[in-house]
Design a protein around this motif. Structure first.
Motif, PDB file in Angstrom:
ATOM      1  N   ALA A 185       0.833  -1.210   0.000  1.00  0.00           N
ATOM      2  CA  ALA A 185       0.000   0.000   0.000  1.00  0.00           C
ATOM      3  C   ALA A 185       0.862   1.252   0.000  1.00  0.00           C
ATOM      4  CB  ALA A 185      -0.928  -0.011   1.206  1.00  0.00           C
ATOM      5  N   MET A 186       1.940   1.242   0.782  1.00  0.00           N
ATOM      6  CA  MET A 186       2.833   2.403   0.840  1.00  0.00           C
ATOM      7  C   MET A 186       3.500   2.634  -0.514  1.00  0.00           C
ATOM      8  SD  MET A 186       4.423   1.644   4.619  1.00  0.00           S
ATOM      9  CE  MET A 186       5.169   3.218   5.016  1.00  0.00           C
ATOM     10  N   ALA A 187       3.915   1.557  -1.173  1.00  0.00           N
ATOM     11  CA  ALA A 187       4.507   1.684  -2.505  1.00  0.00           C
ATOM     12  C   ALA A 187       3.495   2.235  -3.503  1.00  0.00           C
ATOM     13  CB  ALA A 187       5.028   0.329  -2.980  1.00  0.00           C
ATOM     14  N   SER A 188       2.199   2.046  -3.214  1.00  0.00           N
ATOM     15  CA  SER A 188       1.122   2.553  -4.066  1.00  0.00           C
ATOM     16  C   SER A 188       0.769   4.001  -3.760  1.00  0.00           C
ATOM     17  CB  SER A 188      -0.118   1.674  -3.901  1.00  0.00           C
ATOM     18  OG  SER A 188       0.171   0.327  -4.213  1.00  0.00           O
ATOM     19  N   GLY A 189       1.495   4.602  -2.818  1.00  0.00           N
ATOM     20  CA  GLY A 189       1.275   6.014  -2.489  1.00  0.00           C
ATOM     21  C   GLY A 189       0.196   6.256  -1.461  1.00  0.00           C
ATOM     22  N   PRO A 248      -1.090   6.498   2.563  1.00  0.00           N
ATOM     23  CA  PRO A 248      -0.768   6.467   3.983  1.00  0.00           C
ATOM     24  C   PRO A 248      -1.444   5.256   4.623  1.00  0.00           C
ATOM     25  CG  PRO A 248      -2.382   8.184   3.520  1.00  0.00           C
ATOM     26  CD  PRO A 248      -2.009   7.574   2.204  1.00  0.00           C
ATOM     27  N   VAL A 249      -0.908   4.827   5.764  1.00  0.00           N
ATOM     28  CA  VAL A 249      -1.359   3.581   6.392  1.00  0.00           C
ATOM     29  C   VAL A 249      -1.697   3.816   7.859  1.00  0.00           C
ATOM     30  CG1 VAL A 249      -0.609   1.278   7.138  1.00  0.00           C
ATOM     31  CG2 VAL A 249      -0.071   2.079   4.830  1.00  0.00           C
ATOM     32  N   ILE A 250      -2.754   3.155   8.319  1.00  0.00           N
ATOM     33  CA  ILE A 250      -3.094   3.107   9.745  1.00  0.00           C
ATOM     34  C   ILE A 250      -3.087   1.646  10.171  1.00  0.00           C
ATOM     35  CG2 ILE A 250      -4.823   3.617  11.499  1.00  0.00           C
ATOM     36  CD1 ILE A 250      -5.795   5.917   9.789  1.00  0.00           C
ATOM     37  N   ALA A 251      -2.429   1.352  11.290  1.00  0.00           N
ATOM     38  CA  ALA A 251      -2.317  -0.027  11.777  1.00  0.00           C
ATOM     39  C   ALA A 251      -2.108   0.002  13.288  1.00  0.00           C
ATOM     40  CB  ALA A 251      -1.150  -0.738  11.090  1.00  0.00           C
ATOM     41  N   PRO A 252      -2.296  -1.131  13.974  1.00  0.00           N
ATOM     42  CA  PRO A 252      -2.060  -1.178  15.421  1.00  0.00           C
ATOM     43  C   PRO A 252      -0.576  -1.002  15.748  1.00  0.00           C
ATOM     44  CG  PRO A 252      -3.351  -3.075  14.676  1.00  0.00           C
ATOM     45  CD  PRO A 252      -2.798  -2.417  13.460  1.00  0.00           C
ATOM     46  N   ARG A 253      -0.318  -0.462  16.907  1.00  0.00           N
ATOM     47  CA  ARG A 253       1.048  -0.281  17.391  1.00  0.00           C
ATOM     48  C   ARG A 253       1.528  -1.589  18.028  1.00  0.00           C
ATOM     49  NH1 ARG A 253      -0.061   3.296  20.567  1.00  0.00           N
ATOM     50  NH2 ARG A 253       0.054   5.121  19.188  1.00  0.00           N
ATOM     51  N   ARG A 254       1.736  -2.591  17.169  1.00  0.00           N
ATOM     52  CA  ARG A 254       2.167  -3.905  17.642  1.00  0.00           C
ATOM     53  C   ARG A 254       2.773  -4.683  16.474  1.00  0.00           C
ATOM     54  NH1 ARG A 254       0.821  -9.298  18.355  1.00  0.00           N
ATOM     55  NH2 ARG A 254       1.094 -10.125  20.466  1.00  0.00           N
ATOM     56  N   PRO A 308       4.673   7.338  12.447  1.00  0.00           N
ATOM     57  CA  PRO A 308       3.586   8.249  12.826  1.00  0.00           C
ATOM     58  C   PRO A 308       3.935   9.702  12.527  1.00  0.00           C
ATOM     59  CG  PRO A 308       3.960   6.618  14.543  1.00  0.00           C
ATOM     60  CD  PRO A 308       5.088   6.464  13.560  1.00  0.00           C
ATOM     61  N   SER A 309       2.926  10.445  12.086  1.00  0.00           N
ATOM     62  CA  SER A 309       3.051  11.856  11.703  1.00  0.00           C
ATOM     63  C   SER A 309       3.812  12.046  10.398  1.00  0.00           C
ATOM     64  CB  SER A 309       3.748  12.688  12.799  1.00  0.00           C
ATOM     65  OG  SER A 309       2.994  12.680  13.975  1.00  0.00           O
ATOM     66  N   ARG A 310       4.193  10.933   9.713  1.00  0.00           N
ATOM     67  CA  ARG A 310       4.914  11.086   8.457  1.00  0.00           C
ATOM     68  C   ARG A 310       4.333  10.206   7.348  1.00  0.00           C
ATOM     69  NH1 ARG A 310       9.609   9.994   5.382  1.00  0.00           N
ATOM     70  NH2 ARG A 310      10.054   8.013   6.388  1.00  0.00           N
ATOM     71  N   THR A 311       4.135   8.901   7.630  1.00  0.00           N
ATOM     72  CA  THR A 311       3.603   7.985   6.610  1.00  0.00           C
ATOM     73  C   THR A 311       2.251   7.396   7.007  1.00  0.00           C
ATOM     74  OG1 THR A 311       4.739   6.021   7.501  1.00  0.00           O
ATOM     75  CG2 THR A 311       5.947   7.371   5.900  1.00  0.00           C
ATOM     76  N   GLY A 312       1.767   7.733   8.181  1.00  0.00           N
ATOM     77  CA  GLY A 312       0.484   7.205   8.643  1.00  0.00           C
ATOM     78  C   GLY A 312       0.352   7.350  10.145  1.00  0.00           C
ATOM     79  N   TRP A 313      -0.515   6.527  10.739  1.00  0.00           N
ATOM     80  CA  TRP A 313      -0.730   6.552  12.183  1.00  0.00           C
ATOM     81  C   TRP A 313      -0.748   5.134  12.736  1.00  0.00           C
ATOM     82  CZ3 TRP A 313       0.174  11.013  14.163  1.00  0.00           C
ATOM     83  CH2 TRP A 313      -0.228  12.198  13.534  1.00  0.00           C
ATOM     84  N   LEU A 314      -0.221   4.984  13.944  1.00  0.00           N
ATOM     85  CA  LEU A 314      -0.345   3.738  14.698  1.00  0.00           C
ATOM     86  C   LEU A 314      -1.286   3.997  15.869  1.00  0.00           C
ATOM     87  CD1 LEU A 314       3.435   2.720  14.833  1.00  0.00           C
ATOM     88  CD2 LEU A 314       1.654   1.650  13.418  1.00  0.00           C
ATOM     89  N   ASP A 333      -6.985  16.788   2.641  1.00  0.00           N
ATOM     90  CA  ASP A 333      -6.392  16.295   1.394  1.00  0.00           C
ATOM     91  C   ASP A 333      -4.896  16.564   1.313  1.00  0.00           C
ATOM     92  OD1 ASP A 333      -8.926  15.529   0.752  1.00  0.00           O
ATOM     93  OD2 ASP A 333      -9.280  17.086  -0.754  1.00  0.00           O
ATOM     94  N   ALA A 334      -4.452  17.730   1.729  1.00  0.00           N
ATOM     95  CA  ALA A 334      -3.032  18.075   1.635  1.00  0.00           C
ATOM     96  C   ALA A 334      -2.196  17.163   2.525  1.00  0.00           C
ATOM     97  CB  ALA A 334      -2.823  19.535   2.012  1.00  0.00           C
ATOM     98  N   LYS A 335      -2.661  16.931   3.756  1.00  0.00           N
ATOM     99  CA  LYS A 335      -1.931  16.070   4.676  1.00  0.00           C
ATOM    100  C   LYS A 335      -1.886  14.638   4.149  1.00  0.00           C
ATOM    101  CE  LYS A 335      -2.303  16.343   9.245  1.00  0.00           C
ATOM    102  NZ  LYS A 335      -2.797  16.180  10.640  1.00  0.00           N
ATOM    103  N   ARG A 336      -3.027  14.154   3.667  1.00  0.00           N
ATOM    104  CA  ARG A 336      -3.098  12.771   3.165  1.00  0.00           C
ATOM    105  C   ARG A 336      -2.125  12.565   1.999  1.00  0.00           C
ATOM    106  NH1 ARG A 336      -7.874  12.865   1.826  1.00  0.00           N
ATOM    107  NH2 ARG A 336      -7.746  12.892  -0.443  1.00  0.00           N
ATOM    108  N   ARG A 337      -2.072  13.526   1.092  1.00  0.00           N
ATOM    109  CA  ARG A 337      -1.177  13.391  -0.067  1.00  0.00           C
ATOM    110  C   ARG A 337       0.291  13.458   0.373  1.00  0.00           C
ATOM    111  NH1 ARG A 337      -5.195  17.350  -2.979  1.00  0.00           N
ATOM    112  NH2 ARG A 337      -6.650  15.853  -3.895  1.00  0.00           N
ATOM    113  N   ALA A 338       0.584  14.312   1.328  1.00  0.00           N
ATOM    114  CA  ALA A 338       1.966  14.413   1.822  1.00  0.00           C
ATOM    115  C   ALA A 338       2.390  13.113   2.500  1.00  0.00           C
ATOM    116  CB  ALA A 338       2.096  15.581   2.794  1.00  0.00           C
ATOM    117  N   PHE A 339       1.502  12.546   3.321  1.00  0.00           N
ATOM    118  CA  PHE A 339       1.782  11.263   3.970  1.00  0.00           C
ATOM    119  C   PHE A 339       1.968  10.170   2.922  1.00  0.00           C
ATOM    120  CE2 PHE A 339       0.444  11.271   8.684  1.00  0.00           C
ATOM    121  CZ  PHE A 339       0.845  12.583   8.865  1.00  0.00           C
ATOM    122  N   GLY A 340       1.141  10.204   1.879  1.00  0.00           N
ATOM    123  CA  GLY A 340       1.222   9.186   0.830  1.00  0.00           C
ATOM    124  C   GLY A 340       2.541   9.252   0.079  1.00  0.00           C
TER     125      GLY A 340
END
Length: 381
Positions: free
Chosen positions: A290-294, A296-302, A311-317, A337-344
Motif C-alpha cells: 500500500a505504501m509503494a502505491s502512495g 498512507p497507512v493506519i495499523a495497530p502499534r504492535r 507516525p506523523s509522516r507515513t500514517g498513524w499507529l 487532502d493536503a496532509k493525506r497526499r503528503a503522507f502518501g
C-alpha cells in the motif's frame, strides 16, 4: 549455491509465506543457483514451478491434510527419516525453512542428522493465532514447539524488530533481522484509476481499502468503525472464512474478492487510505505494498507495523483495541487532502529501495553466515 526450500505453506495457497518463497526463488533462479522446494501436497498441485526467468524448479510434495476449521491451510506430516532421504537426494548447501512448524520441524531434525546448515524464517504468529481462534491453552505449547524448531536451526530470521524481541523473550536464540521486499515496479501510484474507483465509491466519498485474508486473526470486523463514518466507503479486498459474516456486519462495504498482480496494484492505488487492523502481523506485507502505491497507512502499534509506519509522516499507529484512536486517525487523514497526499508521498519514498532483489541478496548473506556458523558449531562438537 544449492538451496532447498522447505515451506510450511505453498502454491496453490497464496499467503505471505508463499509469496516470500516465490519472490526469492525467482531471484535465485535468475542468478543461476540450483533450487529445490519441499511443500505440502494439494489436490492437483503442480510438481514443478516455472519461475519468471523461465526456469523450472522441482517441487517435492509431501502428503498433507486440511487444517480443521481452515481448509485452505494444509498440514504436511512426515517423518524426519523420510525427509532426510529427500534432502539427501538434493544435496543442498543450505536449507531455507519458511515459517517452520510441523513440516519444517521434521526438516530441521533431518538437516541436523545430515550436517546441513539451516536458515529458519519466522513469519506466522501461531501462538497468537491459537488465542484468536479460541484456544489460548495452546499458546504456551505453541511457543515450546517453535522454540524447539528454531533453536535447532543455524540462523533464525525475524521479519521485524518487535517480532525479534518477542522471539528472544520466548527463548529463541541466534535471531537476526530480515525484512521483506516489495515489487515497486508493480505497486505504484501511477496505477490509480478513476474508472476503477468509481465502481466502488461515489465521487464525493473517500475510499478506504483493506487487503488480506478474511479470517479471525486479521480482525477485519474492527473496520466497522470506518464503515460507519459518513462520507467514507470501505473496500475489502481478499477472501476467507469470515467473508459472509463480514458482509452481514458491514452491508455498505464493497467486497472485491481475491485480487493479484496489476489488478491488485490498481485497487490499492485507486484508494485514499489503507488500514490493516490485525494485531498479529509479524511484518505486514500488504502495508508495504500500500505504501509503494502512495497510500498512507493506519495499523495497530504492535508487531511488524511498528517498523513500517512512521507516525506523523507515513500514517498513524493506534493502541491495539482502541478503535476510537483508529477512527480518529482515519478522520485526520481522510478529510485533510493536503496532509493525506503528503503522507502518501512519504510512504512511497520510505519503501522505494526495499526491492526483492536487494532483500534476496541480504538473504544470501544469511545463507553464507549459516554455512560459516555451521562449520564452527560442528568443529566445537
Amino acid at each position: 549455491m544449492r538451496i532447498l526450500f522447505v515451506s510450511e505453506s505453498f502454491l496453490p495457497h497464496m499467503n505471505g509465506v508463499t509469496n516470500s518463497v516465490l519472490r526469492v526463488v525467482d531471484h535465485f533462479a535468475a542468478a543461476g543457483d540450483d533450487l529445490g522446494i519441499i511443500a505440502p501436497a494439494w489436490p492437483g498441485a503442480e510438481k514443478h514451478l516455472r519461475t519468471s526467468c523461465g526456469r523450472r524448479v522441482r517441487v517435492r510434495r509431501i502428503a498433507s491434510a486440511p487444517m480443521p476449521g481452515y481448509a485452505e491451510v494444509r498440514i504436511a506430516a512426515t517423518s524426519a527419516a523420510a525427509l532426510r532421504r529427500r534432502i539427501d537426494d538434493f544435496q543442498p548447501d543450505v536449507i531455507h525453512l519458511a515459517s517452520p512448524m510441523v513440516l519444517g520441524g521434521r526438516a530441521v531434525v533431518a538437516a541436523q542428522k545430515l550436517g546441513i546448515p539451516t536458515v529458519a524464517v519466522y513469519q506466522t504468529d501461531i501462538p497468537g493465532y491459537t488465542a484468536r481462534y479460541g484456544m489460548p491453552f495452546l499458546e504456551s505449547a505453541s511457543w515450546q514447539l517453535l522454540r524447539d524448531v528454531h533453536n535447532r536451526a543455524t540462523v533464525n530470521l525475524a521479519p521485524s524488530r518487535a517480532t525479534g524481541d518477542q522471539m528472544r523473550a520466548h527463548g529463541i536464540e541466534r535471531v537476526d533481522l530480515w525484512r521483506r521486499g516489495v515489487d515497486t515496479s508493480l505497486f505504484s501510484p501511477a496505477l490509480r484509476s478513476e474508472a476503477l474507483r468509481a465502481r466502488y465509491a461515489r465521487p464525493e466519498e473517500r475510499l478506504v481499502v483493506y487487503v488480506g485474508r478474511l479470517a479471525a486473526e486479521k480482525q477485519v470486523e474492527d473496520l466497522k468503525v470506518i464503515h460507519d463514518m459518513p462520507g467514507v466507503r470501505l473496500l475489502i479486498v481478499g477472501d476467507g472464512p469470515e467473508k459472509e459474516a463480514l458482509r452481514r456486519l458491514m452491508p455498505r462495504a464493497r467486497f472485491a474478492g481475491f485480487r493479484t498482480g496489476t489488478d491488485l496494484a490498481a485497487h490499492l492505488a485507486s484508494a485514499d487510505l489503507f488500514i490493516h487492523p490485525g494485531e498479529l502481523e509479524t511484518f505486514g506485507q500488504t502495508i508495504q505494498e500500500a505504501m509503494a502505491s502512495g497510500l498512507p497507512v493506519i495499523a495497530p502499534r504492535r508487531g511488524g507495523p511498528v517498523d513500517l509506519v512512521a507516525p506523523s509522516r507515513t500514517g498513524w499507529l493506534y493502541t491495539p483495541g482502541m478503535l476510537d484512536e483508529l477512527r480518529g486517525g482515519a478522520s485526520d487523514l481522510l478529510f485533510d487532502d493536503a496532509k493525506r497526499r503528503a503522507f502518501g508521498r512519504a510512504a512511497e519514498e520510505s519503501v522505494r529501495k526495499r526491492t526483492w532483489p536487494v532483500l534476496a541478496e541480504q538473504l544470501r548473506g544469511f545463507y553464507r553466515q549459516a554455512m560459516r556458523e555451521h562449520g564452527r558449531i560442528r568443529a566445537a562438537h
